[in-house]
Each structure stands twice: as structure tokens, then as C-alpha cells.
Design an enzyme around this catalytic site. Sequence first.
Site, PDB file in Angstrom:
ATOM      1  N   SER A 528     -22.477  -0.665   6.478  1.00 30.56           N
ATOM      2  CA  SER A 528     -23.367   0.025   5.554  1.00 30.56           C
ATOM      3  C   SER A 528     -24.709   0.290   6.244  1.00 30.56           C
ATOM      4  O   SER A 528     -24.752   0.943   7.287  1.00 30.56           O
ATOM      5  CB  SER A 528     -23.523  -0.790   4.269  1.00 30.56           C
ATOM      6  OG  SER A 528     -24.171  -0.039   3.267  1.00 30.56           O
ATOM      7  N   ASP A 597       0.206   6.945  -4.508  1.00 29.17           N
ATOM      8  CA  ASP A 597       0.562   5.721  -3.795  1.00 29.17           C
ATOM      9  C   ASP A 597       1.736   5.927  -2.844  1.00 29.17           C
ATOM     10  O   ASP A 597       1.728   5.454  -1.705  1.00 29.17           O
ATOM     11  CB  ASP A 597       0.882   4.627  -4.815  1.00 29.17           C
ATOM     12  CG  ASP A 597       1.039   3.249  -4.188  1.00 29.17           C
ATOM     13  OD1 ASP A 597       0.932   3.147  -2.953  1.00 29.17           O
ATOM     14  OD2 ASP A 597       1.251   2.274  -4.919  1.00 29.17           O
ATOM     15  N   ASP A 600       2.646   7.967   1.249  1.00 30.72           N
ATOM     16  CA  ASP A 600       2.726   7.432   2.606  1.00 30.72           C
ATOM     17  C   ASP A 600       4.059   6.738   2.870  1.00 30.72           C
ATOM     18  O   ASP A 600       4.219   6.058   3.882  1.00 30.72           O
ATOM     19  CB  ASP A 600       1.581   6.457   2.873  1.00 30.72           C
ATOM     20  CG  ASP A 600       1.499   5.352   1.827  1.00 30.72           C
ATOM     21  OD1 ASP A 600       2.460   5.181   1.048  1.00 30.72           O
ATOM     22  OD2 ASP A 600       0.468   4.652   1.796  1.00 30.72           O
ATOM     23  N   ASP A 604       2.622   0.638  -2.150  1.00 26.10           N
ATOM     24  CA  ASP A 604       1.956  -0.596  -1.707  1.00 26.10           C
ATOM     25  C   ASP A 604       0.551  -0.749  -2.267  1.00 26.10           C
ATOM     26  O   ASP A 604      -0.216  -1.602  -1.828  1.00 26.10           O
ATOM     27  CB  ASP A 604       1.904  -0.643  -0.184  1.00 26.10           C
ATOM     28  CG  ASP A 604       1.170   0.545   0.424  1.00 26.10           C
ATOM     29  OD1 ASP A 604       0.805   1.475  -0.335  1.00 26.10           O
ATOM     30  OD2 ASP A 604       0.972   0.558   1.649  1.00 26.10           O
ATOM     31  N   LEU A 606      -1.833   1.391  -1.930  1.00 23.48           N
ATOM     32  CA  LEU A 606      -2.807   2.036  -1.056  1.00 23.48           C
ATOM     33  C   LEU A 606      -2.509   3.519  -0.948  1.00 23.48           C
ATOM     34  O   LEU A 606      -1.343   3.926  -0.896  1.00 23.48           O
ATOM     35  CB  LEU A 606      -2.775   1.418   0.347  1.00 23.48           C
ATOM     36  CG  LEU A 606      -2.918  -0.102   0.448  1.00 23.48           C
ATOM     37  CD1 LEU A 606      -2.779  -0.535   1.900  1.00 23.48           C
ATOM     38  CD2 LEU A 606      -4.259  -0.552  -0.119  1.00 23.48           C
ATOM     39  N   ASP A 764     -13.971   3.960  -0.014  1.00 29.71           N
ATOM     40  CA  ASP A 764     -15.394   3.618  -0.118  1.00 29.71           C
ATOM     41  C   ASP A 764     -16.041   4.394  -1.257  1.00 29.71           C
ATOM     42  O   ASP A 764     -16.049   5.624  -1.262  1.00 29.71           O
ATOM     43  CB  ASP A 764     -16.097   3.947   1.198  1.00 29.71           C
ATOM     44  CG  ASP A 764     -17.435   3.237   1.345  1.00 29.71           C
ATOM     45  OD1 ASP A 764     -18.098   2.986   0.322  1.00 29.71           O
ATOM     46  OD2 ASP A 764     -17.813   2.940   2.490  1.00 29.71           O
ATOM     47  N   HIS A 802     -16.097  -0.775   0.477  1.00 31.18           N
ATOM     48  CA  HIS A 802     -17.397  -0.996   1.124  1.00 31.18           C
ATOM     49  C   HIS A 802     -17.590  -2.495   1.314  1.00 31.18           C
ATOM     50  O   HIS A 802     -18.262  -3.168   0.533  1.00 31.18           O
ATOM     51  CB  HIS A 802     -18.511  -0.407   0.259  1.00 31.18           C
ATOM     52  CG  HIS A 802     -19.757  -0.073   1.013  1.00 31.18           C
ATOM     53  ND1 HIS A 802     -19.843   0.976   1.895  1.00 31.18           N
ATOM     54  CD2 HIS A 802     -20.981  -0.669   1.038  1.00 31.18           C
ATOM     55  CE1 HIS A 802     -21.058   1.039   2.413  1.00 31.18           C
ATOM     56  NE2 HIS A 802     -21.774   0.043   1.898  1.00 31.18           N
TER      57      HIS A 802
END
Length: 873
Positions: A528, A597, A600, A604, A606, A764, A802
Amino acid sequence: MYWGFNADENGQIVFDGLSPHISGSHFIASNDRFGDANATGRSYQRHLSAKMVFPFTYEVRANPFTHVSDGLLKRCLASNTCPKIMHTDSGNEPYLKPVSLITTDGPGNGVTPTDIALPANVRVYTIGNSQHGPQASITTTPSGTCQQPGNPNQWAPHVRALGIALDDWVTAGIAPPTSRYARVDDGTLAHSLPQSELGFPVIPGVTYTGWYNPVAELGMSVLPNMPIPGEEYTILVPKTDSDGNSISGIRTPDVQVPIATYTGWALRRAPFAANEDCALTGQYIPFPVTKAQRVATGDPRLSVEERYGSIGNYNFRYAVAVKQMIGDRTLLAEDGAAMVDAAVARVRPLLPVQPTNQAACEALATVQIASSQFSLPTNGAVVTSATFVQATDAGNANSEYCKVMGSIKPVDTAAPDIKFQVNLPSNWNQKALQFGGGGYDGNIPDTLHYTILGLRTGPTPLALGYITYAGDSGHTAADTNDASFAVNDEALNNFAYMHVKKTRDAMAALAQQRYGIAPRRVYWTGGSTGGREGLTAAMRFPESYDGIMSNYPTANFMGLRLWGAVLAHAVYDNNSAGWITPTMVNKISSDTLAACDTLDGIADGLVSNMATCRAISPVYRAAITCQNGETGYPPNCLTQAQLGTIGVYHEGYQLAYALANNISSYTGYNALEGITMELGSQAAYTNPVIDNINAHHVARADQFVKYFVTRDPNFNLLNFDAIHPGVWQDRIVSLSNTIDATNPDLSTFRAKGGKILLMQGLDDPSVSPYANERLYLSILATMGQAAANSFIRFYMVPGLAHGNGKYLINWDNLNILDNWVQNGVAPPATPISVDGNSGNRGRTRPVCAYPTWPKYIGPGSQDDAANYVCVSS
């Protein structure tokens, strides 16, 4: 000069320069009835002679008792024949020939004086803690009628250097060093009593009486010339430090790196008029040699052993003091070299060649770092504590080290110090690691832990032998949201970039003193604000850093803060019509995560295939748009005002002007791709904005606009238009050039072998991933792909937010960076990382270099990096 005789028969100036030395405020009474031209002003003889009479000052001023105006320059000013004057005194004259009368108004009757201005052609220097004579015959063994040995602290080398400076001033117009003397306004000039106020320590076997030579108006019509009652001038003397050495004037190397207390005054011993003033030789009061001697005698002064630890450390510190004085022209190089040799020869019998680790640590407790050791303006630095931490101490996971705390002094005395911590390991690997801060900083980061996003297994950097260190960026705050420090220019500049290098310089000076050499490699870790500071190190100070680990940096700091101001209007205009409830914020996050999700290859939790996810976001936006003109905060759709907030969050904004490096926009976030927007818990707007109750970025922008831009703590952020800022535009652009770390030309850093690991999380919500993507692409465009590949890697990590997130990446970043810098071994194509979240222990992923992302190909566990490949589509 006083009588106006510095003119020849044609009225031309005779002497161009004048160097009165060890005269104090002393007159020679050569034209008074029964005057005593040889009176020296000692306390026990001839104290009624007219040896010190008004005027004392170079400035023309009124006598506080007779009200007659006079001054040493009065007559030569009238005839324009005043020379340039360099007035020097030893540490004896403040007591014997009260020097304070030269530079203060000396009002009398105990009233505290005030400083008076020196004329432009006058410099005044007190060479503190030196005796009256040239020290040629002084020994440091007791002799004669005085209580202590004579003072060997030399003023002659400094007078020689000032003589050269006087010649340069007269012949070439080169200004000499600024005046150096004790003053009332900075607290270095004080009454001689009480002793505690002056600062002189209570030393066993040493008497302090506070005596000085009194000065009063004398009745010249009587013999002897008697003092006139009620007309005695107020005399002040220089304050001392806890060692008894003056804190003002020209502080000789022996005073800066002392082995004794040196006084300009001395007292007689019995039976020779005990405690009266003794000659002119001053006193030499040596420190205890060892800690045991100090404790046994009850001496309050640290021992030589505790101060320096080894002869090498003493040698280094003395040489630094000499170098600084040569640099500021108060010492000649040829004198300086001889002084170092003589000092080391004197002290060598007192110190071991190599100290124990503990002794070396404790010796740092009294270190002062000269301003000359900083590449940016400071008033030097002081160590406030040095604590030896043993490997076996409870709670210590960092092996044996020395914890040093200190403060870097600002040039502007109204600015705060930069407070720092430097950890010096006993098993040093000749490398150093600097930790960055966060938010608006205001505290010293944890320097005893792992690197930001680094592996949490194995030894910490400090335990590996790295010096670890950090500063508070130049101010102290209760939390990292407080930007009130920025009303001070130096504090603002320290936060912006200067503290990075100043703290590094302090570390290097301490390393030099502890180990005898500076670090061979210096690395940075931060996230940051700390990530921006790391990029700042590479961009502004490329010669001083070898490797940077910059994580989710606020590189486009100005763009981010202006984005918060734009968001404020989107959310809070029209009675907060654009605010979105926490329930709806969470729904948007969970809905969009579910939609993306599996893009990819695996469910998972993500979103890794972010480009495809963003491509389908318009479908979701349309699906969640209210269709019936709803207002307020409907539970399952977004109003037009709320869609405006989504637009700012997802797409960002465009400015009508350019910031540093021609940046005129700030890109948005993955607000429709699974991140959770930070819009606060309530709709109502507060002034000042309250973080988390109001939108997080609005709170940061509120502080920024109040203290960085307008410097009005009562300013209302909703009255600020970031797109068209009007009268604030020039200020904004200037701040961008000061704070932002967006320079795409890193060729100097690359040329010296520097390397960068730049990491950004796709989840983020605080720093736009695409702002840092744009920074990386601008580096490619400026330097070329091949050049960029030779020194920088950029990673965009799915699930990383973050400093937290659904996938909190931990990877071996320090070892990878060090191997790249030290051995030229580029980072692995796909390093392996682990998830730092406690609920996902054991989950691993490859770390994919931009523009690739991890795609599941199976067939094994989705928690095993071996079942993923890095792809770009």
C-alpha cells in the site's frame, strides 16, 4: 575600530577584517583614571577595575541604566569604515568575561535577557568547553593550585579554519560559517544557578559553584570605582548536556565524541583560596573507563566502555565528527587528520580492539548522527535507546540483535521528528531490509516479522542476518487515517518521499558504527503506502537501493485520493442517493463471484480469469438495474443514483487536466467481479468523514483535501470538485509531482543492477489493480520489453485483496529477490505460493507473471499448485 580609527588620512578603510579572540566583553581600561590595563577579571583580585564597560555589543543600542546609545560599530558605521569581524571566544570567556553581554541586551537585576541581532558584517563563535590559552603546555594530570587537571580541548585548529574563512569573506565575498554561540531563544543560554537548570551534572569529587565574573555600572568618581547599586547586568552562561559539555557553539570533535567533561572554568583547591576562580586553564574531568568503575563511584556519566565499546567504533565516530567540521569550514583538513590520529592514540589504551556484542550495542545508546551523513536536509539524528536482545530472551524469534530507537531531527523545528527503529543482528549478512508503512503512516512498522506477503515459515529476515529497519515517515498519529501532519511542509515532504532516504541514511550510519562497514545490499518490503514508498526508493534514490518488493502500491497516490473525492459526490450528493446498503454490497459481491468463479476451470472461490469476468459484467449490471424508477435503497436492484456509484467504482474517472507523468485518469475496481465495495455502514454523510461508517475512500480523501490541498481542517469535501478543481488545480498537480511514484523511466535503477518484484491483488478494494497495471505497461512502453524483463516482474494475483483476501499469498519473495540481485538468477517462471489464511492452510497456487493467470487443468486437488498452469486466455 571603536574609536573610529579604522580610516586613514583620506578616509579610506585600513583593516578589511578583524579577528578579536578570547576578548569576551572585555575592555582595556587604558584611558581611565587609575585604570588597570592588565586586569584579567579574576574573581579574587582587581574586581573593581573598569575592565568591562558599556558598550558590549556590535549593534548600537541604549544602555539600560544610563540610556546612552552606543555600540562597538557606531563610529565606523558613520564613516563607512567597518571591517568584517569574526569574534571568537573559548569556553572560558562566558564565565570570566561574560560573553552573553555581546549577544543579548543584558537588562540587569536578574531580568532574563533577550537575544539581539548581529550586524551583517559580524560573526560570533564560542568554541565551547575550551580553556582560555592555546593549550600548548597543559597536561591532564593534577598540578598547581586548581582542583582538577587542565583542559586539553583545543580551540586553535578551529580559529585557524575561521581565519581562512575570514580571508575568503573579505577577498572573495564567500560567506563564512554561520555564527555559533549560546542563545536565549533556543534555550542554550541560561542562568548559572541552579545547577540542575544549567544541566551540569553532579560528579563525585567535582565542585560546581556557578561563579561568573559580575559586571555592573561603576561609579567612576570614587576610588576604588565601586559598583552602583541596582545597576548590575544579567549574565547568562551556555547550558550543558548530561556530561557537562556545552550544547552550543562550535563543538570540537573532543566534545562531540567525548572521553571527559571539559570546562572553560576552573576552581582553586585548598589552601589556595578554595573555590575561587583558578587561572585560565579550565578543567579535564575524565569519564570512568568501565561500567564497573562508574557504578562503584556513583558517577552519572556513561563510561568510555559503554559509550564506544571498541577503539574502532570510537575511531569511526571521531572521524565522522572531524569530516563534518571540515565540511562546514570550521576545521582544516590537515588539522583534522592529525586530530584523529592523536585522539585514537589517547583512547586506545582505554578500549578493546573488538567489543562484545552487548558492549557494541550499548555503545550505540549515545550516538548522534551528524547532518552531514544525510543526503537530504536534516538537523542530524540522535539515538534514544540501544537495547541488547539475546537469542534466549523470552518471545525473541530473531536470534541475537541490538534494537536501536532514534529520531531524525527536522530542519523546521515546528515539524515532527522522523522516529525510527534499526535492528542490528550479531550475525550480520551485510544486507539490510527496510519496511514500509501504510495509510498516512504515523507509526513505525513491525520490523521483527517477515516480509510483506513473504513466507511465514523458516527464519525471519532479522534471524537470517539482515538489518531490519523502518521509520514512522516523519510524524506520529493514533491511526493511519490521520493526515493532519500535512499542514507542515517538511512533514508533508517527509511523508511524500524524504523519510525513505533519511531513514536509510540513519541505518547506514549505525551499521557503519556497529560493524565498521555499510551494507552491501539494501532491499525494501512494503504494501500500500509502503509499496509506493518502495517504488519511490527506486525512482528517486536508485543509487541507494538494490531490490524492491512493492505490493499493491498506492503509486498513483493523487489519482487514488481524487477518486475518493469523486466517489464522495457519487455516494453522498442528493442526500446520499448513491449510497448502497451493506446487504446489497454483499449481494453484488457474492452474485458476481458465483458468476465468474468457474471461468478458471474450477470452483475455488477465486476469480482468476478476470478479463472474461469483466466482459460479462454489463449483463449483471443490466439484470440488477431497477426498472420502475425506484429511489432510495431498494433491496434487490440498483437505482440510477446507485448505478452512478457503481460506475465510479467500476470504471473510475477522467480528469480535465494532467497529474504527474501525464496521468489524467484513475481506473476502477473489480466491483462487478467479486470484490466487496467499501461504502460504509450508514447513508448519512459526516464532516469530518468517519472511516467505515462512511465510505473508506471518502474518509481518506476527506483527510487529504483538508490537510494536503486546502489546509483547512473545516473544509467540506463535498465542496471540492476533483474533476474541475479551479483554484486548487495547481496545488493538486504540485502534490502529484511530490508524492506520486509513477515515473516510468527506471533506467538508472536498472543500470545499477536494481530489481523489482511488483505485486497486485485482483480483489483489491483499496488500490485499483488497473492503476498498477497501467504503471507496469508505461514502464514497458518507456523502456522496452527486453529491458523491463531484465529488472522487473509484475504479478496480478487472484483472490488477493489489500493485505488480506480470499487468497492471501505467501511466497519466497525475499529469497527470490536476493538471488536475482546477488547472483543474477531471474525469478522462477512459476514460483509456488501458499495461502496465508488460517482456514486454507496447505492450499497452494503458482505465482503467475503478468499477463498470465492460474488455470486449473487437474486432475488432482484444486488446492495443489501442481494442477494449475499459467495462461493468458
